[in-house]
Scaffold this active site. Structure first.
Site, PDB file in Angstrom:
ATOM      1  N   LYS A  12       0.843  -1.191   0.000  1.00  0.00           N
ATOM      2  CA  LYS A  12       0.000   0.000   0.000  1.00  0.00           C
ATOM      3  C   LYS A  12       0.880   1.244   0.000  1.00  0.00           C
ATOM      4  CE  LYS A  12       0.762   1.128   4.544  1.00  0.00           C
ATOM      5  NZ  LYS A  12       1.462   2.353   5.009  1.00  0.00           N
ATOM      6  N   ALA A  97       9.830  -0.055   4.761  1.00  0.00           N
ATOM      7  CA  ALA A  97       9.580   0.867   3.649  1.00  0.00           C
ATOM      8  C   ALA A  97       8.353   1.728   3.863  1.00  0.00           C
ATOM      9  CB  ALA A  97       9.430   0.075   2.348  1.00  0.00           C
ATOM     10  N   MET A  99       5.350   0.477   3.411  1.00  0.00           N
ATOM     11  CA  MET A  99       4.439  -0.024   2.388  1.00  0.00           C
ATOM     12  C   MET A  99       3.555  -1.160   2.890  1.00  0.00           C
ATOM     13  SD  MET A  99       7.182   0.089  -0.758  1.00  0.00           S
ATOM     14  CE  MET A  99       6.078  -0.601  -1.986  1.00  0.00           C
ATOM     15  N   GLY A 102       4.740  -6.596   5.477  1.00  0.00           N
ATOM     16  CA  GLY A 102       4.549  -7.633   6.479  1.00  0.00           C
ATOM     17  C   GLY A 102       3.104  -7.768   6.902  1.00  0.00           C
ATOM     18  N   SER A 103       2.403  -6.642   7.049  1.00  0.00           N
ATOM     19  CA  SER A 103       0.986  -6.671   7.422  1.00  0.00           C
ATOM     20  C   SER A 103       0.141  -7.299   6.318  1.00  0.00           C
ATOM     21  CB  SER A 103       0.495  -5.256   7.712  1.00  0.00           C
ATOM     22  OG  SER A 103       1.124  -4.714   8.851  1.00  0.00           O
ATOM     23  N   ASP A 136      -2.041  -2.096  10.498  1.00  0.00           N
ATOM     24  CA  ASP A 136      -2.382  -2.085   9.074  1.00  0.00           C
ATOM     25  C   ASP A 136      -3.098  -3.355   8.614  1.00  0.00           C
ATOM     26  OD1 ASP A 136      -1.136   0.360   8.936  1.00  0.00           O
ATOM     27  OD2 ASP A 136       0.636  -0.355   7.871  1.00  0.00           O
TER      28      ASP A 136
END
Length: 289
Positions: A12, A97, A99, A102-103, A136
């Protein structure tokens, strides 16, 4: 069903990120628009019948106990005895990052194991499990671009115009905890409203993705000079860069005809499109009003 292969876990971008306050327990309150992009990790999951959970790193080596295994363990509490899994992770989204890689991996793991183990847990239950893993994760479970508030748990789906983006990740990463602990972090940005974002988003083709700012960016630039270098590199291409999440990745909306110069050695540079929905959206029955 014995296995599920080629499961995408998209990254994302935060189109903006405002810190609007802080709770008594220390958690920061935010407002942001989370946008799915087509830079994805890939998971392959095979069912095991010995109750064990194992992970195979197919590209980048991951920490011994990453969010994928933690998600699988959390969901296993609802599974029948003996249900386990072997999870292969092809990691492509950079770590540290901002972004959400991991989530997103954790969310894809929850959605897939919920189906592979026949648990039929509703989306609301998966979100409860996911929020305990990371703020997230519920966004990725819902699988729609969204206006996000609170500590990440207040999610309102929104529609975003199609776009192309240049995403740049310098070699250095940033520890999110260090940014949120910084005394000079702006924590009192006035609250915005969805209608204000929507009006800006639809007003002008040239700046439809430029609402607001990222309150974490000034601290990140102080802690990690590579963030500034990446923004300046985008600027040299005629692009307006800003950081996503807690960094260190930066991005810019990019006209279709843009031709990028060669980036510095060690940088990850990718041209991405946004996604309207997560490819696994709908894999859990929705009980969210």
């Amino acid at each position: 069903m014995k296995a599920l292969y080629d499961l995408p876990a998209p990254a994302k971008l935060n189109l903006f990120l405002h810190i609007t306050g802080r709770r008594d327990d220390g958690y920061h309150l935010l407002q942001s628009v989370f946008m799915l992009i087509d830079w994805c990790d890939t998971l392959h999951i095979e069912r095991r019948n010995d109750g064990q959970l194992s992970r195979e790193d197919l590209t980048t080596p991951l920490p011994a106990d990453d969010l994928v295994l933690r998600a699988a363990r959390a969901l296993q509490a609802f599974a029948r005895p003996g249900q386990g899994a072997h999870i292969g992770v092809a990691k492509r989204v950079p770590a540290q990052a901002g972004m959400g890689g991991g989530s997103s991996d954790a969310a894809t793991c929850l959605l897939a194991l919920n189906r592979l183990w026949g648990l039929d847990l509703p989306l609301g239950k998966l979100e409860q499990i996911g929020l305990a893993l990371g703020a997230d994760v519920p966004f990725f479970l819902r699988g729609r671009n969204a206006w996000v508030e609170g500590i990440g748990e207040k999610i309102t789906p929104i529609d975003l115009a199609p776009g192309r983006f240049c995403v740049v990740k310098p070699p250095e990463g940033i520890d999110t905890r260090g940014i949120f602990a910084a005394p000079d972090l702006e924590r009192e940005t006035p609250s915005a409203i969805i209608a204000g974002f929507a009006a800006k988003h639809g007003a002008n083709e040239n700046d439809k993705f430029e609402f607001g700012h990222n309150d974490l960016q000034p601290v990140a630039q102080r802690l990690c000079p590579a963030v500034t270098q990446a923004i300046e590199w985008l600027g040299s291409q005629g692009l307006k860069g800003r950081m996503t999440g807690s960094g260190s990745a930066v991005f810019a909306a990019m006209p279709q005809e843009t031709h990028l110069a060669v980036a510095p050695e060690g940088w990850s540079v990718r041209q991405c499109g946004n996604m309207a929905v997560h490819p696994l959206a709908g894999w859990a029955s929705s009980d969210i009003s």
